[in-house]
Design a protein around this motif. Structure first.
Motif, PDB file in Angstrom:
ATOM      1  N   ARG A 299       0.841  -1.198   0.000  1.00  0.00           N
ATOM      2  CA  ARG A 299       0.000   0.000   0.000  1.00  0.00           C
ATOM      3  C   ARG A 299       0.877   1.250   0.000  1.00  0.00           C
ATOM      4  N   ASP A 300       1.949   1.207   0.792  1.00  0.00           N
ATOM      5  CA  ASP A 300       2.864   2.349   0.872  1.00  0.00           C
ATOM      6  C   ASP A 300       3.720   2.465  -0.385  1.00  0.00           C
ATOM      7  N   VAL A 301       4.103   1.321  -0.954  1.00  0.00           N
ATOM      8  CA  VAL A 301       4.833   1.327  -2.226  1.00  0.00           C
ATOM      9  C   VAL A 301       3.965   1.990  -3.292  1.00  0.00           C
ATOM     10  N   ALA A 302       2.710   1.577  -3.370  1.00  0.00           N
ATOM     11  CA  ALA A 302       1.790   2.128  -4.364  1.00  0.00           C
ATOM     12  C   ALA A 302       1.648   3.637  -4.207  1.00  0.00           C
ATOM     13  N   ASP A 303       1.495   4.095  -2.966  1.00  0.00           N
ATOM     14  CA  ASP A 303       1.379   5.541  -2.720  1.00  0.00           C
ATOM     15  C   ASP A 303       2.636   6.280  -3.155  1.00  0.00           C
ATOM     16  N   ALA A 304       3.798   5.719  -2.839  1.00  0.00           N
ATOM     17  CA  ALA A 304       5.065   6.376  -3.189  1.00  0.00           C
ATOM     18  C   ALA A 304       5.258   6.451  -4.702  1.00  0.00           C
ATOM     19  N   VAL A 305       4.871   5.386  -5.405  1.00  0.00           N
ATOM     20  CA  VAL A 305       5.073   5.329  -6.855  1.00  0.00           C
ATOM     21  C   VAL A 305       3.981   6.092  -7.598  1.00  0.00           C
ATOM     22  N   GLY A 306       2.795   6.181  -6.983  1.00  0.00           N
ATOM     23  CA  GLY A 306       1.678   6.862  -7.645  1.00  0.00           C
ATOM     24  C   GLY A 306       0.853   5.915  -8.490  1.00  0.00           C
ATOM     25  N   ILE A 307       0.736   4.667  -8.038  1.00  0.00           N
ATOM     26  CA  ILE A 307      -0.041   3.653  -8.736  1.00  0.00           C
ATOM     27  C   ILE A 307      -1.031   3.036  -7.749  1.00  0.00           C
ATOM     28  N   THR A 308      -1.920   2.185  -8.253  1.00  0.00           N
ATOM     29  CA  THR A 308      -2.855   1.513  -7.359  1.00  0.00           C
ATOM     30  C   THR A 308      -2.149   0.389  -6.611  1.00  0.00           C
ATOM     31  N   GLU A 309      -2.744  -0.020  -5.505  1.00  0.00           N
ATOM     32  CA  GLU A 309      -2.175  -1.130  -4.749  1.00  0.00           C
ATOM     33  C   GLU A 309      -2.183  -2.401  -5.591  1.00  0.00           C
ATOM     34  N   ARG A 310      -3.217  -2.584  -6.381  1.00  0.00           N
ATOM     35  CA  ARG A 310      -3.309  -3.763  -7.263  1.00  0.00           C
ATOM     36  C   ARG A 310      -2.172  -3.757  -8.289  1.00  0.00           C
ATOM     37  N   ALA A 311      -1.855  -2.600  -8.837  1.00  0.00           N
ATOM     38  CA  ALA A 311      -0.746  -2.500  -9.793  1.00  0.00           C
ATOM     39  C   ALA A 311       0.575  -2.820  -9.099  1.00  0.00           C
ATOM     40  N   ALA A 312       0.744  -2.352  -7.867  1.00  0.00           N
ATOM     41  CA  ALA A 312       1.967  -2.666  -7.114  1.00  0.00           C
ATOM     42  C   ALA A 312       2.071  -4.167  -6.868  1.00  0.00           C
ATOM     43  N   GLN A 313       0.955  -4.812  -6.542  1.00  0.00           N
ATOM     44  CA  GLN A 313       0.951  -6.263  -6.341  1.00  0.00           C
ATOM     45  C   GLN A 313       1.355  -6.990  -7.617  1.00  0.00           C
ATOM     46  N   ARG A 314       0.816  -6.543  -8.756  1.00  0.00           N
ATOM     47  CA  ARG A 314       1.138  -7.169 -10.043  1.00  0.00           C
ATOM     48  C   ARG A 314       2.624  -7.001 -10.372  1.00  0.00           C
ATOM     49  N   ILE A 315       3.158  -5.808 -10.148  1.00  0.00           N
ATOM     50  CA  ILE A 315       4.566  -5.548 -10.439  1.00  0.00           C
ATOM     51  C   ILE A 315       5.458  -6.393  -9.542  1.00  0.00           C
ATOM     52  N   VAL A 316       5.140  -6.482  -8.246  1.00  0.00           N
ATOM     53  CA  VAL A 316       5.936  -7.308  -7.331  1.00  0.00           C
ATOM     54  C   VAL A 316       5.879  -8.765  -7.763  1.00  0.00           C
ATOM     55  N   ALA A 317       4.708  -9.240  -8.177  1.00  0.00           N
ATOM     56  CA  ALA A 317       4.587 -10.628  -8.651  1.00  0.00           C
ATOM     57  C   ALA A 317       5.451 -10.847  -9.888  1.00  0.00           C
ATOM     58  N   GLU A 318       5.470  -9.888 -10.804  1.00  0.00           N
ATOM     59  CA  GLU A 318       6.298 -10.014 -12.006  1.00  0.00           C
ATOM     60  C   GLU A 318       7.787  -9.989 -11.655  1.00  0.00           C
ATOM     61  N   LEU A 319       8.182  -9.104 -10.753  1.00  0.00           N
ATOM     62  CA  LEU A 319       9.584  -9.043 -10.337  1.00  0.00           C
ATOM     63  C   LEU A 319       9.998 -10.328  -9.623  1.00  0.00           C
ATOM     64  N   GLU A 320       9.081 -10.868  -8.835  1.00  0.00           N
ATOM     65  CA  GLU A 320       9.356 -12.123  -8.136  1.00  0.00           C
ATOM     66  C   GLU A 320       9.467 -13.280  -9.130  1.00  0.00           C
ATOM     67  N   GLN A 321       8.559 -13.342 -10.078  1.00  0.00           N
ATOM     68  CA  GLN A 321       8.587 -14.403 -11.087  1.00  0.00           C
ATOM     69  C   GLN A 321       9.864 -14.338 -11.930  1.00  0.00           C
ATOM     70  N   ALA A 322      10.347 -13.135 -12.200  1.00  0.00           N
ATOM     71  CA  ALA A 322      11.563 -12.969 -12.998  1.00  0.00           C
ATOM     72  C   ALA A 322      12.829 -13.187 -12.170  1.00  0.00           C
ATOM     73  N   GLY A 323      12.683 -13.342 -10.849  1.00  0.00           N
ATOM     74  CA  GLY A 323      13.832 -13.623 -10.000  1.00  0.00           C
ATOM     75  C   GLY A 323      14.512 -12.413  -9.405  1.00  0.00           C
ATOM     76  N   TYR A 324      13.971 -11.224  -9.635  1.00  0.00           N
ATOM     77  CA  TYR A 324      14.605 -10.011  -9.125  1.00  0.00           C
ATOM     78  C   TYR A 324      14.390  -9.818  -7.630  1.00  0.00           C
ATOM     79  N   LEU A 325      13.358 -10.449  -7.078  1.00  0.00           N
ATOM     80  CA  LEU A 325      13.162 -10.395  -5.639  1.00  0.00           C
ATOM     81  C   LEU A 325      12.483 -11.663  -5.152  1.00  0.00           C
ATOM     82  N   ASP A 326      12.661 -11.937  -3.860  1.00  0.00           N
ATOM     83  CA  ASP A 326      12.027 -13.057  -3.180  1.00  0.00           C
ATOM     84  C   ASP A 326      11.205 -12.496  -2.040  1.00  0.00           C
ATOM     85  N   ARG A 327      10.025 -13.079  -1.871  1.00  0.00           N
ATOM     86  CA  ARG A 327       9.134 -12.682  -0.780  1.00  0.00           C
ATOM     87  C   ARG A 327       9.364 -13.623   0.394  1.00  0.00           C
TER      88      ARG A 327
END
Length: 100
Positions: free
Chosen positions: A26-54
């Motif tokens: 929620r805070d990431v989304a606010d900082a970036v200026g996107i919706t929380e859902r968009a932030a969730q999608r981006i984190v999922a894509e970054l995780e799937q690509a291996g750039y981050l682990d949850r």
């Protein structure tokens, strides 16, 4: 004229997480200026690509970045994502209003 930035929302999300691995989406989304859902999608894509682990930390998520992975565009593949993050998270040397 439309507003634009040099970095994508994916880069902005990754930068927020690099600065605070426990930041709520929620805070990431606010900082970036996107919706929380968009932030969730981006984190999922970054995780799937291996750039981050949850990693679960109680009821919260923390993220670990894999800074050794190369950037994705052909022009940038010779550079690791950590190189970009180190530049963008470093203290500015000659920021306006600061003495050298």
């Amino acid at each position: 004229m439309a507003d634009w930035t040099f970095l994508t929302n994916h880069a902005h999300v990754l930068l927020c997480i690099a600065q605070d691995p426990g930041m709520r989406l929620r805070d990431v989304a606010d900082a970036v200026g996107i919706t929380e859902r968009a932030a969730q999608r981006i984190v999922a894509e970054l995780e799937q690509a291996g750039y981050l682990d949850r990693v679960r930390d109680g009821r919260r998520n923390r993220y670990r970045l894999n800074q050794e992975l190369p950037l994705r565009h052909p022009l940038e593949r010779d550079h690791a994502v950590g190189e970009i993050l180190s530049v963008l998270t470093a203290e500015p040397k000659n920021a306006p209003g600061r003495s050298a």
